[in-house]
Design a protein around this motif. Structure first.
Motif, mmCIF file in Angstrom:
data_model
loop_
_atom_site.group_PDB
_atom_site.id
_atom_site.type_symbol
_atom_site.label_atom_id
_atom_site.label_comp_id
_atom_site.label_asym_id
_atom_site.label_seq_id
_atom_site.Cartn_x
_atom_site.Cartn_y
_atom_site.Cartn_z
ATOM 1 N N LEU A 73 -67.772 -30.974 -50.722
ATOM 2 C CA LEU A 73 -68.091 -31.945 -51.766
ATOM 3 C C LEU A 73 -66.814 -32.529 -52.364
ATOM 4 O O LEU A 73 -66.748 -33.724 -52.663
ATOM 5 N N LEU A 74 -65.802 -31.677 -52.560
ATOM 6 C CA LEU A 74 -64.528 -32.164 -53.069
ATOM 7 C C LEU A 74 -63.991 -33.294 -52.201
ATOM 8 O O LEU A 74 -63.542 -34.333 -52.698
ATOM 9 N N ALA A 75 -64.019 -33.089 -50.891
ATOM 10 C CA ALA A 75 -63.494 -34.097 -49.972
ATOM 11 C C ALA A 75 -64.376 -35.337 -49.939
ATOM 12 O O ALA A 75 -63.891 -36.467 -50.045
ATOM 13 N N ALA A 76 -65.672 -35.136 -49.801
ATOM 14 C CA ALA A 76 -66.575 -36.263 -49.577
ATOM 15 C C ALA A 76 -66.691 -37.185 -50.778
ATOM 16 O O ALA A 76 -66.998 -38.376 -50.622
ATOM 17 N N LEU A 77 -66.443 -36.679 -51.972
ATOM 18 C CA LEU A 77 -66.544 -37.502 -53.174
ATOM 19 C C LEU A 77 -65.316 -38.382 -53.387
ATOM 20 O O LEU A 77 -65.330 -39.261 -54.250
ATOM 21 N N ALA A 78 -64.263 -38.156 -52.614
ATOM 22 C CA ALA A 78 -62.982 -38.819 -52.880
ATOM 23 C C ALA A 78 -62.659 -39.887 -51.843
ATOM 24 O O ALA A 78 -63.158 -39.882 -50.723
ATOM 25 N N GLU A 79 -61.771 -40.788 -52.247
ATOM 26 C CA GLU A 79 -61.224 -41.775 -51.317
ATOM 27 C C GLU A 79 -59.995 -41.231 -50.602
ATOM 28 O O GLU A 79 -59.611 -41.742 -49.549
#
Length: 277
Positions: free
Chosen positions: A216-222
């Motif tokens: 989730l940390l990765a997927a929420l970010a650009e």
């Protein structure tokens, strides 16, 4: 949330409480993976689970009432408030998200994930703080995991710059982990931030949940920025997800590299991340 969406949410929570498998829940509630039912005047597929719906209904309503008391919002997979960026996880995205704070951050046009080891050296802690500060000053939402070490410093840096920060945690939102971050959590919320979890109330600490949280940390970010990490750091889980999703990864460089920053050295020398400095 409309009455229709609220009723669907209760059905979803009821089936979760009844122990229905994730695969079945995706088939029932995920609009991107569910094939439209043929117009054969058959009862909806959900009717096949009437016993499970009845058995889980009371627990679902109790959970919703408790969330309301605590000021927790729910974002089911079929709702407009569900963050678009998580859709790139496909079938791996959470069925329901729980949040406290400013839910508008979920759709921020600029979001940077800053992560790193829980045990940074002085240089690593300072780097995480500065990355958070600089990102917030540029107008980005800073995303991190509210863990000890680099995560906490990234949140603090963003707050010092007057920015908003989003913490993704691996417990229910009625559990603060680590306990010493209770004040940081409140400061995050007071300053327009958000705390997010895929776990319902009462879910405590477990090692595997931190690994699941990393996606989730990765997927929420650009972009994912690695402040400092060793070769055995969980930070590399976040990097792997980011690369799989084609999300840019960058990492701080150090002179000299230490045990706490060998992961950065590896990422940069292998061409898996671009240098931040």
């Amino acid at each position: 949330m409309t009455d229709l969406l609220a009723n669907r949410l209760i059905d979803l929570l009821a089936l979760q409480q009844a122990g229905l498998a994730r695969r079945e829940l995706l088939q029932l509630f995920d609009p991107t993976t569910t094939e439209p039912e043929l117009p054969l005047d058959l009862p909806p597929l959900l009717h096949a689970y009437e016993a499970e719906l009845r058995s889980g209904h009371a627990a679902a309503c109790t959970l919703l009432e408790r969330c309301d008391e605590l000021g927790i919002s729910l974002h089911p997979i079929f709702a407009p408030s569900y963050p678009q960026r998580l859709r790139r996880l496909g079938a791996g995205r959470p069925l329901v998200l729980y949040s406290r704070g400013n839910s508008q951050l979920l759709e921020s046009p600029s979001a940077l994930c800053i992560v790193g080891t829980r045990q940074p050296d002085a240089a690593g802690a300072a780097r995480a703080y500065q990355l958070g500060y600089d990102a917030a000053r540029s107008g980005a939402v800073v995303i991190s995991g509210l863990a000890r070490g680099c995560d906490a410093e990234a949140h603090r840096g963003a707050l010092s710059a007057g920015g908003a920060t989003l913490a993704v945690v691996a417990t229910g939102l009625d559990v603060t982990y680590p306990e010493e971050h209770a004040e940081l959590s409140e400061q995050l919320l007071v300053h327009g931030g958000l705390i997010l979890s895929e776990y319902p109330l009462g879910v405590g600490v477990a090692r595997e949940r931190f690994v699941h949280r990393d996606r989730l940390l990765a997927a929420l970010a650009e972009e994912v920025q690695v402040a400092q990490c060793g070769l055995d750091s969980g930070t590399l889980h976040t990097v792997r997800v980011a690369r799989r999703l084609h999300i840019p990864v960058s990492a701080s460089s150090y002179t000299p590299y230490t045990e706490q920053s060998r992961g950065n050295e590896y990422l940069l020398e292998a061409g898996l991340a671009r240098p931040l400095d």
